[in-house]
Design a protein around this motif. Structure first.
Motif, PDB file in Angstrom:
ATOM      1  N   TYR A 204       0.842  -1.191   0.000  1.00 59.75           N
ATOM      2  CA  TYR A 204       0.000   0.000   0.000  1.00 59.75           C
ATOM      3  C   TYR A 204       0.882   1.247   0.000  1.00 59.75           C
ATOM      4  CZ  TYR A 204      -4.216  -2.711   0.644  1.00 59.75           C
ATOM      5  OH  TYR A 204      -5.260  -3.572   0.450  1.00 59.75           O
ATOM      6  N   ASN A 205       0.609   2.152  -0.935  1.00 60.82           N
ATOM      7  CA  ASN A 205       1.384   3.379  -1.107  1.00 60.82           C
ATOM      8  C   ASN A 205       0.460   4.591  -1.023  1.00 60.82           C
ATOM      9  OD1 ASN A 205       4.298   2.596  -2.300  1.00 60.82           O
ATOM     10  ND2 ASN A 205       2.775   1.136  -3.000  1.00 60.82           N
ATOM     11  N   SER A 206       1.071   5.744  -0.840  1.00 59.85           N
ATOM     12  CA  SER A 206       0.317   6.986  -0.889  1.00 59.85           C
ATOM     13  C   SER A 206      -0.310   7.146  -2.271  1.00 59.85           C
ATOM     14  CB  SER A 206       1.242   8.172  -0.602  1.00 59.85           C
ATOM     15  OG  SER A 206       0.631   9.391  -0.987  1.00 59.85           O
ATOM     16  N   VAL A 207      -1.490   7.739  -2.330  1.00 62.41           N
ATOM     17  CA  VAL A 207      -2.158   7.937  -3.625  1.00 62.41           C
ATOM     18  C   VAL A 207      -1.376   8.902  -4.507  1.00 62.41           C
ATOM     19  CG1 VAL A 207      -4.473   7.429  -2.814  1.00 62.41           C
ATOM     20  CG2 VAL A 207      -3.590   9.749  -2.613  1.00 62.41           C
ATOM     21  N   LEU A 208      -0.468   9.679  -3.921  1.00 69.45           N
ATOM     22  CA  LEU A 208       0.307  10.639  -4.700  1.00 69.45           C
ATOM     23  C   LEU A 208       1.511  10.019  -5.385  1.00 69.45           C
ATOM     24  CD1 LEU A 208       0.268  13.595  -2.161  1.00 69.45           C
ATOM     25  CD2 LEU A 208      -1.239  13.230  -4.106  1.00 69.45           C
ATOM     26  N   ARG A 209       1.884   8.772  -5.005  1.00 67.83           N
ATOM     27  CA  ARG A 209       3.080   8.144  -5.597  1.00 67.83           C
ATOM     28  C   ARG A 209       2.756   7.589  -6.979  1.00 67.83           C
ATOM     29  NH1 ARG A 209       7.638   7.186  -2.728  1.00 67.83           N
ATOM     30  NH2 ARG A 209       8.233   5.776  -4.401  1.00 67.83           N
ATOM     31  N   PRO A 210       3.549   7.984  -8.015  1.00 70.83           N
ATOM     32  CA  PRO A 210       3.314   7.420  -9.342  1.00 70.83           C
ATOM     33  C   PRO A 210       3.852   6.010  -9.490  1.00 70.83           C
ATOM     34  CG  PRO A 210       5.132   8.963  -9.419  1.00 70.83           C
ATOM     35  CD  PRO A 210       4.586   9.021  -8.021  1.00 70.83           C
ATOM     36  N   ALA A 211       4.848   5.641  -8.649  1.00 73.72           N
ATOM     37  CA  ALA A 211       5.441   4.301  -8.704  1.00 73.72           C
ATOM     38  C   ALA A 211       5.502   3.722  -7.297  1.00 73.72           C
ATOM     39  CB  ALA A 211       6.843   4.353  -9.313  1.00 73.72           C
ATOM     40  N   CYS A 212       5.452   2.393  -7.204  1.00 73.61           N
ATOM     41  CA  CYS A 212       5.459   1.713  -5.907  1.00 73.61           C
ATOM     42  C   CYS A 212       6.786   1.947  -5.184  1.00 73.61           C
ATOM     43  CB  CYS A 212       5.234   0.218  -6.117  1.00 73.61           C
ATOM     44  SG  CYS A 212       5.310  -0.734  -4.583  1.00 73.61           S
ATOM     45  N   SER A 213       6.729   2.149  -3.884  1.00 75.90           N
ATOM     46  CA  SER A 213       7.936   2.403  -3.097  1.00 75.90           C
ATOM     47  C   SER A 213       8.776   1.149  -2.909  1.00 75.90           C
ATOM     48  CB  SER A 213       7.555   2.968  -1.723  1.00 75.90           C
ATOM     49  OG  SER A 213       6.721   2.059  -1.030  1.00 75.90           O
ATOM     50  N   VAL A 214       8.206  -0.035  -3.169  1.00 78.28           N
ATOM     51  CA  VAL A 214       8.932  -1.286  -2.966  1.00 78.28           C
ATOM     52  C   VAL A 214       9.442  -1.861  -4.287  1.00 78.28           C
ATOM     53  CG1 VAL A 214       8.751  -3.660  -2.115  1.00 78.28           C
ATOM     54  CG2 VAL A 214       7.676  -1.791  -0.846  1.00 78.28           C
ATOM     55  N   CYS A 215       8.539  -2.104  -5.233  1.00 81.87           N
ATOM     56  CA  CYS A 215       8.952  -2.741  -6.492  1.00 81.87           C
ATOM     57  C   CYS A 215       9.151  -1.745  -7.630  1.00 81.87           C
ATOM     58  CB  CYS A 215       7.939  -3.808  -6.908  1.00 81.87           C
ATOM     59  SG  CYS A 215       6.338  -3.126  -7.407  1.00 81.87           S
ATOM     60  N   HIS A 216       8.805  -0.474  -7.400  1.00 80.70           N
ATOM     61  CA  HIS A 216       9.023   0.616  -8.365  1.00 80.70           C
ATOM     62  C   HIS A 216       8.231   0.456  -9.655  1.00 80.70           C
ATOM     63  CE1 HIS A 216      12.090   1.958  -5.644  1.00 80.70           C
ATOM     64  NE2 HIS A 216      12.724   0.802  -5.745  1.00 80.70           N
ATOM     65  N   GLN A 217       7.204  -0.399  -9.650  1.00 79.87           N
ATOM     66  CA  GLN A 217       6.344  -0.511 -10.818  1.00 79.87           C
ATOM     67  C   GLN A 217       5.332   0.641 -10.815  1.00 79.87           C
ATOM     68  OE1 GLN A 217       6.340  -2.939 -13.466  1.00 79.87           O
ATOM     69  NE2 GLN A 217       8.377  -2.912 -12.574  1.00 79.87           N
ATOM     70  N   PRO A 218       4.887   1.099 -12.016  1.00 81.00           N
ATOM     71  CA  PRO A 218       3.884   2.169 -12.049  1.00 81.00           C
ATOM     72  C   PRO A 218       2.622   1.767 -11.290  1.00 81.00           C
ATOM     73  CG  PRO A 218       4.817   1.806 -14.223  1.00 81.00           C
ATOM     74  CD  PRO A 218       5.331   0.700 -13.345  1.00 81.00           C
ATOM     75  N   MET A 219       2.101   2.693 -10.507  1.00 81.97           N
ATOM     76  CA  MET A 219       0.894   2.416  -9.737  1.00 81.97           C
ATOM     77  C   MET A 219      -0.313   2.411 -10.650  1.00 81.97           C
ATOM     78  SD  MET A 219       1.783   1.910  -6.623  1.00 81.97           S
ATOM     79  CE  MET A 219       0.257   2.099  -5.730  1.00 81.97           C
ATOM     80  N   PRO A 220      -1.379   1.691 -10.277  1.00 82.05           N
ATOM     81  CA  PRO A 220      -2.596   1.698 -11.086  1.00 82.05           C
ATOM     82  C   PRO A 220      -3.113   3.127 -11.252  1.00 82.05           C
ATOM     83  CG  PRO A 220      -2.717   0.015  -9.383  1.00 82.05           C
ATOM     84  CD  PRO A 220      -1.486   0.830  -9.104  1.00 82.05           C
ATOM     85  N   GLY A 221      -3.505   3.453 -12.452  1.00 84.03           N
ATOM     86  CA  GLY A 221      -4.015   4.794 -12.706  1.00 84.03           C
ATOM     87  C   GLY A 221      -2.985   5.748 -13.276  1.00 84.03           C
TER      88      GLY A 221
END
Length: 199
Positions: A16-33
Motif C-alpha cells: 500500500y502506497n500513498s495515492v500521490l506516488r506514481p510508482a510503488c515504493s517497494v517494487c518501483h512498478q507504475p501504480m494503477p491509474g
C-alpha cells in the motif's frame, strides 16, 4: 470507517502506497491509474528544466560580460548581482521542474531498465581500457547496482536449483547451489570494495 491516510495498493507486490506516488515504493512498478500522459508530462518538464539551466548559464555569462564592459577595472561584486540573481532563478526553476517531473513520471519500465543495463555492458565490452571504463562507471555510481544484479542472479540460480531438485537432478541442483554461493560471495566482496573506496 474512513481512511485517515488515503492509500493505493500496488498490483505487483501488494504494497500500500500513498495515492500521490506514481510508482510503488517497494517494487518501483507504475501504480494503477498512472497514464501515458504523466510519462509525457515528465518528459516535457525535464526538457523545460534543461532549457532553464541553459538560460540561467547564458544570463550569467551575458550579464557578467556586460557588467565587465561597463565597469571595467572598477568592477566589484555588487555589480555582478544581476547576473548571479538570474543564474539563481534559473537553478531554482531547474530544481522545481525536475521535482515536478519526478512526481509526474513513473520512471523506466523493466524493459527500458534492461536495455540501459545492456547498453552499459556493451560500452564496457567495447572499451579499449576496461579498468579505466570501470573506474569511470564507479565514479558515476554505476558499480553499486551490480551487487543488486548479482543478488538477483543468485535468486534465479536458487530457483533453478530447487526446480532441479524437484525433478531429481541432484548434480544440477548442486551446480546451481555453488553458483548461487559464488554470486552472493561476489556481491559481498563488491559491496566491501565500494565501501572501502568511499572511506
Amino acid at each position: 470507517m474512513r481512511r485517515i491516510v488515503p492509500t493505493r495498493r500496488c498490483t505487483d507486490c501488494d504494497t500500500y502506497n500513498s495515492v500521490l506516488r506514481p510508482a510503488c515504493s517497494v517494487c518501483h512498478q507504475p501504480m494503477p491509474g498512472v497514464t501515458a500522459l504523466r510519462g509525457r508530462a515528465g518528459t516535457v518538464l525535464r526538457t523545460g528544466a534543461d532549457w532553464a539551466d541553459t538560460l540561467g548559464w547564458t544570463a550569467l555569462v551575458v550579464l557578467a560580460g556586460a557588467a565587465a564592459l561597463q565597469y571595467g577595472a572598477g568592477l566589484v561584486l555588487t555589480d555582478l548581482l544581476p547576473a548571479l540573481a538570474a543564474y539563481g532563478l534559473g537553478q531554482f526553476a531547474v530544481f522545481a521542474l525536475e521535482a515536478l517531473a519526478q512526481a509526474a513520471d513513473p520512471g523506466p519500465t523493466w524493459r527500458e531498465a534492461a536495455d540501459a543495463v545492456a547498453e552499459a555492458a556493451g560500452k564496457l565490452t567495447a572499451s579499449p581500457d576496461r579498468a579505466a571504463a570501470a573506474r569511470e562507471l564507479n565514479r558515476h555510481g554505476g558499480i553499486h547496482p551490480l551487487t543488486v544484479l548479482l543478488r538477483a542472479a543468485a535468486v534465479l540460480s536458487r530457483e533453478e536449483g530447487t526446480r532441479a531438485q524437484e525433478t531429481g537432478d541432484e548434480q544440477e541442483a548442486l551446480n546451481q547451489k555453488r553458483l548461487e554461493e559464488s554470486l552472493l560471495s561476489a556481491a559481498r566482496e563488491l559491496d566491501a570494495d565500494v565501501e572501502r573506496a568511499w572511506l
